[in-house]
Design an enzyme around this catalytic site. Structure first.
Site, mmCIF file in Angstrom:
data_model
loop_
_atom_site.group_PDB
_atom_site.id
_atom_site.type_symbol
_atom_site.label_atom_id
_atom_site.label_comp_id
_atom_site.label_asym_id
_atom_site.label_seq_id
_atom_site.Cartn_x
_atom_site.Cartn_y
_atom_site.Cartn_z
ATOM 1 N N ARG A 203 -8.445 8.170 4.742
ATOM 2 C CA ARG A 203 -9.326 6.946 4.397
ATOM 3 C C ARG A 203 -9.874 6.385 5.719
ATOM 4 O O ARG A 203 -11.241 6.323 5.522
ATOM 5 C CB ARG A 203 -8.611 5.766 3.606
ATOM 6 C CG ARG A 203 -9.632 4.575 3.405
ATOM 7 C CD ARG A 203 -8.826 3.569 2.949
ATOM 8 N NE ARG A 203 -7.705 2.918 3.774
ATOM 9 C CZ ARG A 203 -7.953 2.328 4.822
ATOM 10 N NH1 ARG A 203 -8.966 1.692 5.068
ATOM 11 N NH2 ARG A 203 -6.941 1.993 5.850
ATOM 12 N N ARG A 204 -9.181 6.094 6.704
ATOM 13 C CA ARG A 204 -9.666 5.844 7.934
ATOM 14 C C ARG A 204 -10.613 6.828 8.728
ATOM 15 O O ARG A 204 -11.770 6.573 8.853
ATOM 16 C CB ARG A 204 -8.520 5.063 8.738
ATOM 17 C CG ARG A 204 -8.006 3.636 8.263
ATOM 18 C CD ARG A 204 -6.832 3.499 9.071
ATOM 19 N NE ARG A 204 -6.305 2.221 8.722
ATOM 20 C CZ ARG A 204 -4.885 2.068 8.936
ATOM 21 N NH1 ARG A 204 -3.927 3.053 9.526
ATOM 22 N NH2 ARG A 204 -4.334 1.063 8.234
ATOM 23 N N CYS B 6 -2.306 7.931 -1.551
ATOM 24 C CA CYS B 6 -2.625 7.347 -0.164
ATOM 25 C C CYS B 6 -3.285 8.438 0.817
ATOM 26 O O CYS B 6 -3.764 8.191 1.840
ATOM 27 C CB CYS B 6 -1.344 7.083 0.762
ATOM 28 S SG CYS B 6 -0.103 8.901 0.985
ATOM 29 N N ARG C 283 1.047 9.845 14.073
ATOM 30 C CA ARG C 283 1.978 9.114 13.386
ATOM 31 C C ARG C 283 3.224 8.520 14.179
ATOM 32 O O ARG C 283 2.944 8.729 15.534
ATOM 33 C CB ARG C 283 2.569 9.625 11.996
ATOM 34 C CG ARG C 283 3.508 11.198 12.633
ATOM 35 C CD ARG C 283 4.265 11.374 11.124
ATOM 36 N NE ARG C 283 4.866 10.607 10.522
ATOM 37 C CZ ARG C 283 5.958 10.841 9.812
ATOM 38 N NH1 ARG C 283 6.202 11.946 9.338
ATOM 39 N NH2 ARG C 283 6.570 9.786 9.289
ATOM 40 N N LYS D 270 0.850 -1.221 0.073
ATOM 41 C CA LYS D 270 -0.060 0.110 0.029
ATOM 42 C C LYS D 270 0.867 1.130 -0.010
ATOM 43 O O LYS D 270 0.569 2.391 -0.392
ATOM 44 C CB LYS D 270 -0.819 -0.126 1.161
ATOM 45 C CG LYS D 270 -0.439 0.177 2.613
ATOM 46 C CD LYS D 270 -1.299 -0.034 3.611
ATOM 47 C CE LYS D 270 -1.066 -0.225 5.051
ATOM 48 N NZ LYS D 270 -0.245 1.288 5.418
ATOM 49 N N ASP D 271 2.148 1.079 0.291
ATOM 50 C CA ASP D 271 2.979 2.298 0.400
ATOM 51 C C ASP D 271 3.521 2.800 -1.139
ATOM 52 O O ASP D 271 4.278 3.471 -1.433
ATOM 53 C CB ASP D 271 4.389 2.028 1.208
ATOM 54 C CG ASP D 271 3.916 2.219 2.691
ATOM 55 O OD1 ASP D 271 2.758 2.676 2.915
ATOM 56 O OD2 ASP D 271 4.601 1.571 3.703
ATOM 57 N N ARG E 254 2.081 4.472 18.685
ATOM 58 C CA ARG E 254 0.820 4.968 18.659
ATOM 59 C C ARG E 254 -0.075 4.243 19.604
ATOM 60 O O ARG E 254 -0.996 4.556 20.140
ATOM 61 C CB ARG E 254 0.289 4.392 16.900
ATOM 62 C CG ARG E 254 1.225 5.118 15.930
ATOM 63 C CD ARG E 254 0.529 4.787 14.522
ATOM 64 N NE ARG E 254 1.311 5.304 13.496
ATOM 65 C CZ ARG E 254 1.003 5.496 12.481
ATOM 66 N NH1 ARG E 254 -0.266 5.059 11.936
ATOM 67 N NH2 ARG E 254 1.880 6.018 11.376
#
Length: 324
Positions: A129-130, A258, A147, A81-82, A153
């Site tokens: 997105r989240r 992203c 981040r 996904k990166d 986190r």
């Protein structure tokens, strides 16, 4: 020319080195060639600020790819996904190992589920997105941009066993959030699955294209070792390759990265590839969910499916909705 060992490039985070170690060990088992790991520092590792403002998809990939070009390493392992959806000249994704859990995971205080969080609860995520899908399900939530590595986190969650005293002027207090959302696959790969209080159903939150998948990238001519190249071919998982091809084709046609509130999930079901997608207003005020399927279980068929679904989304206003 054959070499006595192969070198594999990785970012230095705990998650990246764990993922790379898994890939390297499997390759070594398949081809009996030893390996060395090369740590590469990327822009995403050294730059502070929201990930969505760091120049888009690719901030974690560019330095690894440069290392491949320069011959510093023979292979590089990425979280798929990166990776930008456009493949650079001279490099190829030689293997996509079998996908791990694609879902997003809630890590909340007191073992709470998303629906059980108190009104106005604070939820941390660095993903638009989240954030958008969280707000679509729970408009009352307070989304906090975060981040840092997985441990940092998790330490932000109230009562977390990883909580520590950051101290210092201007430092973020630990234990200041009710919950965070992370990729389930990353937590499980790190042996931190016990922090998950709920696996978020795709009906609530569709994942990022490629989430849960790894990509092993090499130069177009191969790794420089025939045995390693053969092992990469054997490692490539067909269902994963089809799914991520469709997801990334959709993202590419939407010209989204992203930072876009776009989710997509491809799954092979029997003799069909099904692609589900969502485009969200950044505030979660509106969402557009669409699905498509094909019986062409080839890379070309998967790519065509992604493009066709993206075209439908665009015709129905997804670009305007998601701010693309």
């Amino acid at each position: 020319m054959s070499q006595s060992l192969f070198t594999i490039g990785t970012r230095g985070s705990a998650l990246a080195t764990t993922q790379t170690g898994t890939v390297a060990s499997e390759l070594q088992e398949r081809c009996a060639v030893p390996y060395d790991t090369v740590l590469i520092k990327t822009e995403g590792d050294v730059t502070t600020g929201p990930l969505s403002q760091l120049g888009g998809t690719g901030v974690f990939a560019a330095a690894l790819r440069q290392a491949l070009y320069e011959g510093t390493c023979d292979l590089a392992v990425h979280s798929l996904k990166d990776l930008p959806t456009t493949q650079p000249t001279g490099l190829v994704i030689a293997a996509t190992p079998a996908r791990a859990d694609f879902r997003d995971a809630l890590c909340a205080r007191d073992g709470l589920f998303l629906a059980e969080l108190p009104e106005g609860a604070s939820v941390g995520t660095g993903s638009p997105r989240r954030a958008a899908q969280l707000l679509a399900f729970r408009p009352d939530l307070k989304i906090v941009d975060i981040r840092g590595n997985v441990g940092t986190r998790l330490g932000r969650v109230k009562g977390s066993p990883l909580q520590k005293d950051d101290g210092g002027v201007g430092r973020t207090a630990q234990g200041d959030l009710d919950a965070i959302v992370l990729a389930a696959s990353g937590l499980e790969r790190l042996g931190m699955g016990s922090h998950i209080t709920e696996y978020l159903d795709p009906e609530i939150m569709l994942p990022a294209p490629g989430q849960g998948s790894l990509a092993v990238e090499v130069r177009t001519g191969g790794s420089g070792h025939e045995g390693v190249d053969a092992a990469l071919v054997a490692m490539d998982d067909t269902d994963t390759r089809l799914a991520i091809t469709a997801e990334r084709a959709l993202l590419a046609r939407l010209e989204a990265g992203c930072a876009a509130p776009i989710g997509a999930l491809g799954t092979v079901r029997g003799h069909e590839l099904v692609l589900d997608s969502v485009a969200c207003h950044p505030t979660g005020a509106d969402t557009m969910r669409r699905s498509a399927r094909t019986s062409r279980l080839t890379v070309d068929g998967a790519y065509a499916l992604g493009v066709a679904l993206a075209e439908q989304l665009l015709r129905e206003g997804a670009a305007e909705l998601a701010g693309l």
